[in-house]
Write a protein that holds these residues in place. Sequence first.
Motif, PDB file in Angstrom:
ATOM      1  N   VAL A 129      73.675  78.484 128.830  1.00 53.67           N
ATOM      2  CA  VAL A 129      73.293  77.120 129.200  1.00 53.67           C
ATOM      3  C   VAL A 129      71.850  76.837 128.792  1.00 53.67           C
ATOM      4  N   ASP A 130      70.949  77.767 129.091  1.00 53.88           N
ATOM      5  CA  ASP A 130      69.535  77.589 128.740  1.00 53.88           C
ATOM      6  C   ASP A 130      69.353  77.455 127.226  1.00 53.88           C
ATOM      7  N   THR A 131      70.025  78.320 126.493  1.00 52.21           N
ATOM      8  CA  THR A 131      69.880  78.326 125.031  1.00 52.21           C
ATOM      9  C   THR A 131      70.387  77.019 124.422  1.00 52.21           C
ATOM     10  N   VAL A 132      71.573  76.597 124.842  1.00 52.31           N
ATOM     11  CA  VAL A 132      72.153  75.362 124.291  1.00 52.31           C
ATOM     12  C   VAL A 132      71.293  74.160 124.671  1.00 52.31           C
ATOM     13  N   LYS A 133      70.814  74.126 125.902  1.00 50.65           N
ATOM     14  CA  LYS A 133      69.967  73.014 126.329  1.00 50.65           C
ATOM     15  C   LYS A 133      68.687  72.945 125.493  1.00 50.65           C
ATOM     16  N   THR A 134      68.067  74.096 125.270  1.00 49.34           N
ATOM     17  CA  THR A 134      66.832  74.138 124.486  1.00 49.34           C
ATOM     18  C   THR A 134      67.067  73.689 123.049  1.00 49.34           C
ATOM     19  N   LEU A 135      68.136  74.183 122.439  1.00 47.64           N
ATOM     20  CA  LEU A 135      68.394  73.872 121.031  1.00 47.64           C
ATOM     21  C   LEU A 135      68.764  72.414 120.826  1.00 47.64           C
ATOM     22  N   THR A 136      69.587  71.859 121.693  1.00 50.25           N
ATOM     23  CA  THR A 136      70.009  70.466 121.516  1.00 50.25           C
ATOM     24  C   THR A 136      68.916  69.482 121.907  1.00 50.25           C
ATOM     25  N   GLY A 137      67.937  69.944 122.678  1.00 48.98           N
ATOM     26  CA  GLY A 137      66.843  69.053 123.093  1.00 48.98           C
ATOM     27  C   GLY A 137      65.587  69.185 122.255  1.00 48.98           C
ATOM     28  N   ASP A 138      65.572  70.135 121.322  1.00 46.11           N
ATOM     29  CA  ASP A 138      64.400  70.379 120.482  1.00 46.11           C
ATOM     30  C   ASP A 138      64.416  69.408 119.301  1.00 46.11           C
ATOM     31  N   LYS A 139      63.524  68.407 119.340  1.00 46.84           N
ATOM     32  CA  LYS A 139      63.527  67.359 118.321  1.00 46.84           C
ATOM     33  C   LYS A 139      62.925  67.841 117.003  1.00 46.84           C
ATOM     34  N   LYS A 140      63.419  67.253 115.937  1.00 45.92           N
ATOM     35  CA  LYS A 140      62.952  67.587 114.605  1.00 45.92           C
ATOM     36  C   LYS A 140      61.607  66.925 114.330  1.00 45.92           C
ATOM     37  N   VAL A 141      60.708  67.666 113.661  1.00 40.32           N
ATOM     38  CA  VAL A 141      59.414  67.107 113.253  1.00 40.32           C
ATOM     39  C   VAL A 141      59.625  66.313 111.972  1.00 40.32           C
ATOM     40  N   THR A 142      59.268  65.014 112.011  1.00 38.68           N
ATOM     41  CA  THR A 142      59.554  64.122 110.877  1.00 38.68           C
ATOM     42  C   THR A 142      58.848  64.557 109.604  1.00 38.68           C
ATOM     43  N   ASP A 143      57.580  64.899 109.703  1.00 38.17           N
ATOM     44  CA  ASP A 143      56.802  65.269 108.521  1.00 38.17           C
ATOM     45  C   ASP A 143      56.106  66.598 108.796  1.00 38.17           C
ATOM     46  N   PRO A 144      56.842  67.710 108.718  1.00 33.56           N
ATOM     47  CA  PRO A 144      56.261  69.003 109.087  1.00 33.56           C
ATOM     48  C   PRO A 144      55.159  69.429 108.129  1.00 33.56           C
ATOM     49  N   SER A 145      54.200  70.143 108.683  1.00 35.20           N
ATOM     50  CA  SER A 145      53.112  70.658 107.848  1.00 35.20           C
ATOM     51  C   SER A 145      53.085  72.187 107.854  1.00 35.20           C
ATOM     52  N   THR A 146      53.910  72.798 108.693  1.00 37.97           N
ATOM     53  CA  THR A 146      54.000  74.256 108.745  1.00 37.97           C
ATOM     54  C   THR A 146      55.471  74.665 108.810  1.00 37.97           C
ATOM     55  N   THR A 147      55.723  75.934 108.505  1.00 35.31           N
ATOM     56  CA  THR A 147      57.095  76.457 108.592  1.00 35.31           C
ATOM     57  C   THR A 147      57.612  76.381 110.022  1.00 35.31           C
ATOM     58  N   ALA A 148      56.728  76.663 110.999  1.00 34.68           N
ATOM     59  CA  ALA A 148      57.135  76.600 112.404  1.00 34.68           C
ATOM     60  C   ALA A 148      57.610  75.199 112.769  1.00 34.68           C
ATOM     61  N   GLU A 149      56.885  74.191 112.299  1.00 35.65           N
ATOM     62  CA  GLU A 149      57.299  72.807 112.563  1.00 35.65           C
ATOM     63  C   GLU A 149      58.607  72.494 111.840  1.00 35.65           C
ATOM     64  N   ALA A 150      58.767  73.027 110.636  1.00 36.38           N
ATOM     65  CA  ALA A 150      59.981  72.757 109.861  1.00 36.38           C
ATOM     66  C   ALA A 150      61.221  73.350 110.540  1.00 36.38           C
ATOM     67  N   ARG A 151      61.062  74.455 111.266  1.00 39.00           N
ATOM     68  CA  ARG A 151      62.200  75.100 111.927  1.00 39.00           C
ATOM     69  C   ARG A 151      62.668  74.333 113.160  1.00 39.00           C
ATOM     70  N   LYS A 152      61.815  73.487 113.706  1.00 39.93           N
ATOM     71  CA  LYS A 152      62.169  72.770 114.925  1.00 39.93           C
ATOM     72  C   LYS A 152      63.280  71.754 114.661  1.00 39.93           C
ATOM     73  N   GLY A 153      64.085  71.560 115.704  1.00 37.64           N
ATOM     74  CA  GLY A 153      65.103  70.516 115.644  1.00 37.64           C
ATOM     75  C   GLY A 153      66.286  70.825 114.761  1.00 37.64           C
ATOM     76  N   SER A 154      66.517  72.109 114.438  1.00 35.75           N
ATOM     77  CA  SER A 154      67.622  72.443 113.535  1.00 35.75           C
ATOM     78  C   SER A 154      68.987  72.124 114.148  1.00 35.75           C
ATOM     79  N   LEU A 155      69.060  72.068 115.494  1.00 32.63           N
ATOM     80  CA  LEU A 155      70.331  71.744 116.164  1.00 32.63           C
ATOM     81  C   LEU A 155      70.139  70.639 117.207  1.00 32.63           C
TER      82      LEU A 155
END
Length: 451
Positions: free
Chosen positions: A258-284
């Motif tokens: 439950v925690d994992t799915v909630k975190t992944l579905t609620g993690d928004k994508k960074v529109t204009d990422p400047s780092t790899t870490a930002e680019a990985r966000k919001g994949s699901l």
Amino acid sequence: MAGIALNGLSSGLDTGTMVSQLMALERQGRTKLEFRQANAQARTDNLADVSSKLNTLKFRAQDFKLASLWNPQQTVEVSDATKISATRTGGAGTGATSIEVIGLASSSQRTFSFTSPAADETWTFGTANVNITAGMTLDETVLAINGQPDTGVIAVNAGGKLVVSSTTTGAGSTFAWSGAALTQDSEKIGTDAQYKVDGGAVQTSSTNTISTAVPGVDITLKAITSSPVSVNVSAPTADRAKIVEKIKGFIEAYNSVVDTVKTLTGDKKVTDPSTTAEARKGSLYADGGLRQLQSSLRSAISSAVDGLTNGDLDQLGEIGITTGAASSTINQDSLAGKLVFDETKFNAAFAANPTDVRKLLGGVSGTNGIAQRFEGLIDPITQTGGVLSNRRTETDSELRRIKDSIERFDDRLTFKETRLRKQFEVMEQMLARQNSIGGALSSALAGLPSS
């Protein structure tokens, strides 16, 4: 006519820096591909994490099917563990037995004044002989006695005295001794344990462990009692504590999903990422498949199990497994659908009807309980060819396409950089020739007479 002053290269320009800057602009397209690659990699990593946690949840649910978990066993409890302890050794009669400890068994003990022997001697304890050499210290003598097998005694250095005790207890634990250099100061006679069972006559035992008071149970006397201590033997039933442990493991695994799915579905994508870490966000982010999984898990927890004869025990809530009690304050864990466990409620349900609890959890063959329900839910999602497996395969294909695009992009960058450097090199060569011609012309003009 004044000459033209040139600094550095023939062109006066830092062509290396210019090429680097031009290529940096060109590489912006590659960076975007890298960020796409990072996001796709995060997606496949996160899907693998969800799959792993789902499988763990399935395994915890399958624990409810273990026959060993439900094998009838008896438990033994004592009302005062500081006075006696009890261990079941076999089938025992159900119910309580009171034990009164009047006296504890002790070993015989002899204390000797020690003088180092002037010559080699042989000392005897019981029927065992111990060789003592001339000049031995007390500590060496203790080691010699304790190192000799089958003496039936144990020796210690007690403040310069040699204290020898029987390794057994009881009135019959006394032992004979002999030794020319030994002088006995005192003797303590061993005693038998004395106890009463259910207020009956005083009984004795040469040891503090008795097996006749409650057949099938070894009782160890630890201290004299001022009032009777109860030894309670339960009726044969499954080990409730082990079942509780399995339930808690199931709940922990469920809440992790439950925690994992909630975190992944609620993690928004960074529109204009400047780092790899930002680019990985919001994949699901807001992923429809994971939200469907959330819904299926909640349904599996809350809906009744079909086919049970006792309607009061056809839902997990009846045995204390819920998403939390109703409250006037907002509970984020409850909103997320995380489970809590009311062990008191479970204990009451298990005491009243252990068979239906077993059926509900899926421990009875042929019953479609919680264990079978979660197997049926999770297998099509995590197994090879399942939903998550197929999604990861699709993402892996996307990663290969991006990798190919990056390699082609690198080839174009290499070609363009080579071409630019060649062009600047040609320009420098042309300027060098022009500068040479201009220098020669200036020299010739300088040699002409002025008018």
